[in-house]
Each structure stands twice: as C-alpha cells, then as structure tokens.
Design a protein around this motif. Structure first.
Motif, PDB file in Angstrom:
ATOM      1  N   THR A   4     -43.691 -83.657   5.237  1.00 19.20           N
ATOM      2  CA  THR A   4     -42.918 -82.884   6.202  1.00 19.20           C
ATOM      3  C   THR A   4     -41.418 -83.038   5.954  1.00 19.20           C
ATOM      4  O   THR A   4     -40.687 -82.051   5.906  1.00 19.20           O
ATOM      5  CB  THR A   4     -43.248 -83.334   7.634  1.00 19.20           C
ATOM      6  OG1 THR A   4     -44.647 -83.176   7.839  1.00 19.20           O
ATOM      7  CG2 THR A   4     -42.486 -82.523   8.652  1.00 19.20           C
ATOM      8  N   LEU A   5     -40.964 -84.252   5.808  1.00 17.65           N
ATOM      9  CA  LEU A   5     -39.534 -84.507   5.672  1.00 17.65           C
ATOM     10  C   LEU A   5     -39.027 -84.403   4.233  1.00 17.65           C
ATOM     11  O   LEU A   5     -37.838 -84.165   4.026  1.00 17.65           O
ATOM     12  CB  LEU A   5     -39.195 -85.886   6.219  1.00 17.65           C
ATOM     13  CG  LEU A   5     -39.375 -86.058   7.727  1.00 17.65           C
ATOM     14  CD1 LEU A   5     -39.033 -87.476   8.135  1.00 17.65           C
ATOM     15  CD2 LEU A   5     -38.527 -85.071   8.487  1.00 17.65           C
ATOM     16  N   VAL A  10     -34.784 -83.212   0.352  1.00 16.33           N
ATOM     17  CA  VAL A  10     -34.405 -82.780  -0.994  1.00 16.33           C
ATOM     18  C   VAL A  10     -33.511 -81.544  -0.934  1.00 16.33           C
ATOM     19  O   VAL A  10     -32.501 -81.469  -1.626  1.00 16.33           O
ATOM     20  CB  VAL A  10     -35.669 -82.518  -1.849  1.00 16.33           C
ATOM     21  CG1 VAL A  10     -35.309 -81.837  -3.163  1.00 16.33           C
ATOM     22  CG2 VAL A  10     -36.386 -83.815  -2.120  1.00 16.33           C
ATOM     23  N   THR A  11     -33.861 -80.575  -0.102  1.00 15.92           N
ATOM     24  CA  THR A  11     -33.054 -79.362   0.014  1.00 15.92           C
ATOM     25  C   THR A  11     -31.652 -79.675   0.523  1.00 15.92           C
ATOM     26  O   THR A  11     -30.658 -79.203  -0.036  1.00 15.92           O
ATOM     27  CB  THR A  11     -33.730 -78.343   0.946  1.00 15.92           C
ATOM     28  OG1 THR A  11     -35.030 -78.046   0.423  1.00 15.92           O
ATOM     29  CG2 THR A  11     -32.927 -77.077   1.055  1.00 15.92           C
ATOM     30  N   SER A  12     -31.556 -80.494   1.563  1.00 18.26           N
ATOM     31  CA  SER A  12     -30.233 -80.817   2.094  1.00 18.26           C
ATOM     32  C   SER A  12     -29.431 -81.648   1.091  1.00 18.26           C
ATOM     33  O   SER A  12     -28.214 -81.474   0.978  1.00 18.26           O
ATOM     34  CB  SER A  12     -30.347 -81.537   3.432  1.00 18.26           C
ATOM     35  OG  SER A  12     -31.013 -82.773   3.270  1.00 18.26           O
TER      36      SER A  12
END
Length: 58
Positions: A4-5, A10-12
């Motif tokens: 979930t996280l 990774v994107t942020s």
C-alpha cells in the motif's frame, strides 16, 4: 502495508527529489537484494525451531 505505502513512497521520492531520488532508489534496490539472503536464512532457521516432532502413539 508495503504494497500500500510502497508505491506512494517511491512516487513521492522520485517526483519530489528528482535525480537524488533516483540515485537513492538505485542504491536501495541492490541493498535490499543483498539483504534477502540473510533474511531468508534467518526465517528458515526460525521455522525449523518452531516445528515439533509428532508424538509417538503408544
């Protein structure tokens, strides 16, 4: 939890940090891969200790 996280982190990391984020991700992947062997051996050792012998009938 990781499923979930993980994508959010990774994107942020990649969007927020740019090139340093990519370099950090590039360093984390081989480090995680190297840690898998010892983690698997440790987990296998714990699994062997928790298995009990079957009781003999008699």
């Amino acid at each position: 939890m990781a499923r979930t996280l993980g994508p959010l982190v990774v994107t942020s990391l990649l969007l927020g940090w740019g090139t340093p984020g990519w370099l950090l991700l590039g360093a984390l992947m081989p480090a995680a891969a190297c840690a898998m062997g010892p983690a698997a051996r440790r987990a296998a050792g714990r699994a062997e200790r928790t298995v009990t012998e079957p009781a003999l009938a008699g």
